[in-house]
Design a protein around this motif. Structure first.
Motif, PDB file in Angstrom:
ATOM      1  N   GLY A   1      26.460  44.370  63.473  1.00  0.00           N
ATOM      2  CA  GLY A   1      26.507  45.785  63.788  1.00  0.00           C
ATOM      3  C   GLY A   1      25.851  46.599  62.687  1.00  0.00           C
ATOM      4  O   GLY A   1      24.977  46.114  61.960  1.00  0.00           O
ATOM      5  N   VAL A   2      26.273  47.856  62.569  1.00  0.00           N
ATOM      6  CA  VAL A   2      25.807  48.739  61.505  1.00  0.00           C
ATOM      7  C   VAL A   2      27.040  49.325  60.834  1.00  0.00           C
ATOM      8  O   VAL A   2      28.182  49.066  61.238  1.00  0.00           O
ATOM      9  CB  VAL A   2      24.913  49.867  62.081  1.00  0.00           C
TER      10      VAL A   2
ATOM     11  N   ALA B   1      29.201  44.697  66.120  1.00  0.00           N
ATOM     12  CA  ALA B   1      28.096  44.388  67.029  1.00  0.00           C
ATOM     13  C   ALA B   1      28.430  44.811  68.456  1.00  0.00           C
ATOM     14  O   ALA B   1      27.564  45.300  69.184  1.00  0.00           O
ATOM     15  CB  ALA B   1      27.776  42.897  66.977  1.00  0.00           C
ATOM     16  N   VAL B   2      29.693  44.650  68.861  1.00  0.00           N
ATOM     17  CA  VAL B   2      30.092  45.051  70.215  1.00  0.00           C
ATOM     18  C   VAL B   2      30.063  46.572  70.350  1.00  0.00           C
ATOM     19  O   VAL B   2      29.598  47.109  71.360  1.00  0.00           O
ATOM     20  CB  VAL B   2      31.489  44.493  70.564  1.00  0.00           C
ATOM     21  N   ASP B   3      30.557  47.281  69.332  1.00  0.00           N
ATOM     22  CA  ASP B   3      30.508  48.749  69.357  1.00  0.00           C
ATOM     23  C   ASP B   3      29.065  49.239  69.490  1.00  0.00           C
ATOM     24  O   ASP B   3      28.767  50.143  70.278  1.00  0.00           O
ATOM     25  CB  ASP B   3      31.118  49.330  68.083  1.00  0.00           C
ATOM     26  N   LEU B   4      28.188  48.642  68.684  1.00  0.00           N
ATOM     27  CA  LEU B   4      26.786  49.023  68.720  1.00  0.00           C
ATOM     28  C   LEU B   4      26.174  48.705  70.084  1.00  0.00           C
ATOM     29  O   LEU B   4      25.418  49.514  70.644  1.00  0.00           O
ATOM     30  CB  LEU B   4      26.017  48.297  67.619  1.00  0.00           C
ATOM     31  N   ALA B   5      26.504  47.547  70.626  1.00  0.00           N
ATOM     32  CA  ALA B   5      25.967  47.153  71.927  1.00  0.00           C
ATOM     33  C   ALA B   5      26.408  48.121  73.018  1.00  0.00           C
ATOM     34  O   ALA B   5      25.609  48.510  73.875  1.00  0.00           O
ATOM     35  CB  ALA B   5      26.410  45.732  72.264  1.00  0.00           C
ATOM     36  N   ARG B   6      27.668  48.516  72.999  1.00  0.00           N
ATOM     37  CA  ARG B   6      28.156  49.484  73.994  1.00  0.00           C
ATOM     38  C   ARG B   6      27.410  50.808  73.883  1.00  0.00           C
ATOM     39  O   ARG B   6      27.048  51.423  74.894  1.00  0.00           O
ATOM     40  CB  ARG B   6      29.654  49.697  73.804  1.00  0.00           C
TER      41      ARG B   6
END
Length: 224
Positions: free
Chosen positions: A37-38, A43-48
Motif C-alpha cells: 500500500g502507501v 494494499a487492500v485500502d489502496l485497491a478499493r
C-alpha cells in the motif's frame, strides 16, 4: 492496520490459496497485484480507492499509461507489470484456442476475441483464418475506424485469406459502446463478405460482435 496483522482467513493472498481466485473481490485481486500500500493505507485500502477512482476494475485494466500513472500508488513500473500480465493472459487464450478446432471450442474463441477487442476505444475489424479442420492459422486486424460496408473491402479480406491459405474464417469486430446488437450495416457487410468469399471457396463460419458481456454470434441468430 497492516494486512499482515489481519486474521489469516481475511488476507487476500491466503484466501486465494485456500479457496481460489473466484472468491476474491475486485479490490482483493488488485491488492495482490499491488503487493504494498502507501502511507496510511494497506494494499487492500489502496485497491478499493483505485477501483472507486477508475469506476471499475475493467476501466483500470484498460487505462492508458498517462491515466494510470496519475493515480496514487501507481507508476510506470506498475503499468509495465500490468501490461505484461494482460499480454500473458491474451497469449494463454490464443494457445488454448489453437489447440482444437474453433468449432469445437466456441467459448475459447469468444474469450480470445473479448481479450483482443473489447478494450479498444475505436472499432476494429479482424479475421480468424482457419485451415480445413477449422484450426486457427492466424488472427489479423484488417481495418480500423467505423466498420461498415463502405470501409471494409472484400478484396482485402479475400487477399489475406488466400495469403494465409485459409479454408474458412471467422469475422469479428468490436462495438466500443458495449452494445453487441448488429446494425443493418453489420448485417449487410456480413452478407457481402460471405458472397465474395464463396467465389474463392472460403467458408465464412461466423461473425462475432464484441462488446460488454459475451460476444454476439451472428451465426447463432441465423444471420449467416
Amino acid at each position: 492496520m497492516s494486512i499482515r496483522h489481519w486474521p489469516t482467513d481475511e488476507r487476500p493472498r491466503e484466501k486465494l490459496l485456500k479457496h481460489g481466485p473466484m472468491v476474491l473481490s475486485d479490490a482483493e485481486l488488485l491488492a495482490i497485484f499491488l503487493r504494498t500500500g502507501v502511507a496510511g493505507k494497506s494494499a487492500v485500502d489502496l485497491a478499493r480507492l483505485l477501483v472507486k477512482d477508475f469506476g471499475s476494475l475493467r476501466s483500470l485494466l484498460e487505462a492508458d499509461q498517462r491515466s494510470f500513472c496519475r493515480h496514487l500508488g501507481l507508476g510506470p513500473a506498475k503499468f509495465a507489470q500490468l501490461q505484461a500480465v494482460l499480454e500473458m493472459s491474451r497469449r494463454h487464450l490464443a494457445e488454448r484456442m489453437q489447440r482444437d478446432s474453433a468449432l469445437e471450442s466456441p467459448q475459447a474463441v469468444r474469450d480470445f476475441l473479448k481479450a483482443r477487442l473489447r478494450h479498444e476505444p475505436h472499432e476494429q475489424f479482424a479475421c480468424l483464418f482457419l485451415d480445413a479442420k477449422h484450426r486457427v492459422i492466424a488472427f489479423e486486424v484488417l481495418f480500423q475506424g467505423t466498420v461498415d460496408s463502405a470501409s471494409v473491402y472484400p478484396r482485402q479480406v479475400i487477399k489475406r485469406a488466400l495469403a494465409q491459405n485459409a479454408a474458412a474464417l471467422i469475422l469479428s469486430h468490436n462495438h466500443p459502446s458495449g452494445i453487441t446488437e448488429p446494425s443493418p450495416a453489420d448485417r449487410l457487410l456480413t452478407r457481402r463478405l460471405k458472397e465474395a468469399l464463396e467465389y474463392v471457396d472460403v467458408r465464412l463460419l461466423d461473425h462475432f460482435i464484441v462488446g460488454d458481456g459475451e460476444p454476439l454470434s451472428m451465426a447463432e441468430y441465423g444471420w449467416i
